[in-house]
Every structure is written in C-alpha cells, then in structure tokens.
Design a protein around this motif. Structure first.
Motif: not given
Length: 320
Positions: A207, A211, A293-294
């Motif tokens: 991630h 991201h 970062i999702g």
C-alpha cells in the motif's frame, strides 16, 4: 512502455521479508519487474522458496551484498528498492542507499524499518537496538531530492512465534504458552500495546508503494490492532476453553531483566529492551496512518491467537 515500478527486494526470504515479498508478488499487476537479490548461501539453503518465486515470474539475482559492482548490476533497470534485511544486517543498507543515490533511475528506497518506532520520543535516540536504524535514517537524509523514501513503522509483530508466542529463553519478559496454559503478562496487564500481523506488514509495504503520495518521505505509523496483555490472555483462554496460570512482570522487574541481559551480552537483551519500550507505551499514537495509504482491513487478535495455538500444538519452534 510500462509506467509500472520495477522493484528490487533485499532480504526477500527472511523473517519478515518473505511476507513482504509474497504480498508484492500477489499484487503483481501493480508492478512491473519484480526481482530479489539473494546470497549464494540462500540459493542453496532455500531452493524451494526461490523456485516458487521463479514460477511466479520473480527474477532471482545472486550476489554478495557487500560487493558494490554486483549490487550496481542488480540496480540496472530498477527504480524502487525495498529492503527487508534483518537486524544483523541493518547497517549494510547504508552503502546500498549511497549507491542508489548515485543511480539516477532509482527513485524510491524503503529501508528495513518494520518494527518499533526508533524516533518515538527524545529517549529513543539512546536505545541500543535503535542505533543502526538511526544511522540508516541519517543516510537517507543526505540523498538527492529525487530519491524518495518511506519508513514503514509497524510496532511489534503479533504472530507466533513473536508477541503471541511462547518464550523458552526468557519467559519473564512475556509469554503465552498454549500448551502449558501459562502466561506472563507485562506491567499490570492493562497497558495498551499496538501490534501488527506479519501478513499485514507485507500489505503495508504494498500500500505504501501503490499510494505513494500518502507515503512519500515520512514515517508511516501502521498497525493491525491495539490491545492489552489482559485482553490477549482472555482470547487465549476463550479459544482453549481453559483458565490459564498467570504471572506478572512489572516494569521495574522488566528493566532489571534488561540490564542483566545486556551485562551478560545475552541473546535476549534486544528483546528485553524492546518489550520494555512497548510496556512503557512506545507503540501508542493519537492516530494511525493506515488510511493514508488505503489500508482499511487488517488481521484481528482472534485470528492471530488461533494461529498461535495451532502452531504451538503442531510443534512449530518457539522464540527463544
């Protein structure tokens, strides 16, 4: 021409490296070329693991980590370096960073930061286990602006044989023995500690890479969950259907164990220091960076306790 990142992983088959590598390979559509740099010894000692990676399209590059020219050749065509080198090889990252800085097409370097936050507070600079990682951070502060980085800070690993494991060498520094139904809790058992599943550490790296706007040039404070030793014990008791025998190691007692271990240069000295830091609250923050970062889903305490019990019953080696 693909715009996907071409990755080189150091320490790909190690303790945490295998989780990171597996997560990256599972996210293959998000990346271009995936390569690992491994030693001749690993080539012979872990052939099955390396063959499995080859079958998944991973390039296996064999060389000497300390050989500048061999590393330079491995950097060809690479724009992102991910390090998962173990604690004993942390300082070896400094020449890797310096060489990456001299290689214009390398734009990102993720050092082996996974674990305790080495800049948590003013006292962190003096902690003995942090010294090599602090040197790595200092090296990254000297690189060209176009070589970006991210520190993936995860706190202690939760899985057996780590925080939720059985300790045979120094159980006074904390243990969860599912076979003997015995636990040693640190502090009074109610202090919160932030933990990360090893699988989630791999996902955090993926991630961060995918991201990057939320990860660039910062220390990401990430975790799977925050709990207490007492809550962990309750989960073990619920899943084993038994009341456990419980002892407590106070913070003062833990500090004493730490001093004794370092005085004897015992292998458990680093672990004692880290557990003291965690018991002092050194994994706690006002907020986590997961969502930056999702990351929206992580492993649960229940899942990891189930895994710990299964591993202990099946005779998987415990931590010492």
């Amino acid at each position: 021409m693909s715009n996907l990142s071409n990755l080189l992983i150091f320490g790909a088959t190690g303790t945490i490296g295998r989780y990171i590598t597996d997560a990256i390979v599972a996210a293959r559509p998000s990346f271009g070329r995936i390569a690992i740099f491994t030693s001749p010894n690993t080539l012979h000692s872990k052939p099955d693991q390396l063959d499995a990676l080859r079958r998944q399209g991973v390039d296996i590059l064999v060389g000497d980590l300390t050989n500048r020219e061999e590393v330079r050749r491995a950097y060809e065509g690479i724009d992102t370096v991910v390090s998962a080198l173990g604690r004993g090889a942390i300082a070896a990252q400094i020449p890797l960073i310096q060489l990456a800085n001299e290689t214009p097409h390398i734009h990102r370097f993720l050092p082996s930061e996974y674990g305790t936050d080495i800049e948590y507070g003013p006292a962190s600079v003096h902690e003995r286990p942090h010294q090599q990682k602090l040197l790595v951070r200092a090296a990254l502060k000297e690189v060209r602006p176009s070589l970006e980085y991210a520190y993936v800070v995860t706190g202690p690993y939760a899985d057996f044989p780590f925080y939720l494991g059985r300790s045979t060498r120094c159980p006074q520094a904390g243990t969860f023995d599912a076979l003997a139904k015995q636990a040693v809790l640190l502090g009074d058992g109610t202090g919160r500690v932030s933990l990360s599943a090893c699988d989630d550490v791999g996902q955090f790296v993926v991630h961060a890479l995918t991201h990057w706007d939320g990860a660039r040039n910062r220390a990401l404070k990430l975790n799977s969950f925050t709990t207490t030793p007492a809550d962990i014990l309750a989960e073990f008791e619920a899943q084993t259907g038994a009341q456990w025998t419980v002892e407590y190691t106070s913070l003062d007692q833990l500090r004493s164990l730490e001093r004794e271990a370092w005085a004897k240069e015992a292998p458990e000295a680093t672990g004692c220091t880290l557990r003291r830091i965690w018991t002092e609250g050194g994994t706690l923050y006002d907020r986590r960076d997961n969502e930056d970062i999702g990351v929206t889903e992580t492993k649960t305490l229940g899942e990891l306790v189930t895994g710990s019990i299964r591993s202990q019953v099946e005779g998987v080696p415990s931590r010492h």
